[in-house]
Design a protein around this motif. Sequence first.
Motif: not given
Length: 400
Positions: A262-267, A368-374, A314-319, A348-356
């Motif tokens: 987690s970068m700033y505590g949201y995750t 099995l599952d994914v849950f993303e939020f902004v 997401t970190y620079e369009v990656s996990l 502002w843009s995803g990318g982590a999930q594709k990398h994952f």
Amino acid sequence: MSAIAIKPDVYWIGVNDRTTDLFEGLWPISQEGVSYNAYLINDEKKALIDLAKAFKADEFFDHIGEVVDPSRLDYVIINHMEPDHTGVLNTLRRIAPQVTLLGSAKTKEMLASFYGVTENVEVVGDGDTLSLGHSTLQFFSTPFVHWPETMMTYETGRRILFSCDAFGGYGALRGAIFDDEYPDLGFYQREALRYYANIIAGFSKRVLMAIEKLADVPVEIIAPSHGLIWRQHPQLIVNLYRQWAEYAESGGEVGVTLVYGSMYGYTEKMMNAVAQGISRAGVPVEIFDAARTHVSYILPSLWARIGVMVGAPTYEVSLFPPVAQVLDMAVHKRVRHKKAARFGSYGWSGGAQKHFERLVESAGWELLDVFEFVGSPSPEELEQGEEFGARFAARIREGR
Ligand code: FEO
């Protein structure tokens, strides 16, 4: 510690290492330490079984000298070539130039390439025996436990199996060398699992083959080259190794490893909600901050539990890189047959999930599952995160 008799005329002459920071230059052991166990049979012929890491030479030869003059040694049995067990070899050959080295055919090749040694080397085959006078040694080929040349040595009269890396673990000896002398076996069992997941796990099929091969050999003492000697309950460590090796195909026990960053505590905020859901469902969860925990300590949980919950933004369009690095190592270490899910935020843009998903595919896991939020999770999203965790845990518990 000095030389210790484990049976009449059979001595532990090992050394503790509390100095090396990283085992294999990779795995942290500065808190736990490690032992390089080696053994001496003082018979008509005098044989060492395995050696020690080079920087421990003084202490190692002092231990031998408490029992016999090192210059009078006849044989060195080399179960395994890795330098934690052979580093003092050329020093030994200067002290005892007549000594005969015994190992597998592959060991003979490796002696030349690792140490430039080509003389006084004898190859022993699977099942071969060597008489030392009153004692007889028998050799069992156990390739890839840990390297291709590896074998085990069995002393037939006293029924001691010198198993080298197999049945070993991290953890320096704490003044006791036997399982019945040390009250906190939990420490050595934990460190044996960490060692297994770090070093041996990729060769689990070979571990099961070795255990099967030795099933009819009557063993009273398991004397590995790392950690405790198992004389009260030799089957305990064998059974643990079998259980861990079987995880390679079964995926492990019901439970979840939650790896997050987690970068700033949201995750992290969401991680707490997801963990609440997993625990509410009655499934054990172990939680690791990937940026602050060496992967050495995460691998045992990944190896032993079938569920993998990943929390990473997401970190620079990656996990998020620390989490991606843990998963890369899991792929490298053949941590397979897991059930996985992921949550995480993006700005502002995803990318982590594709990398994952690419990593999950490489690992051969079931997603099995994914849950993303902004951005920051809202109270409603935290509730959804808890349900997401509970839903995942229920599927882990029910094996679907
Ligand atoms: Fe303890 Fe593979 O060396």
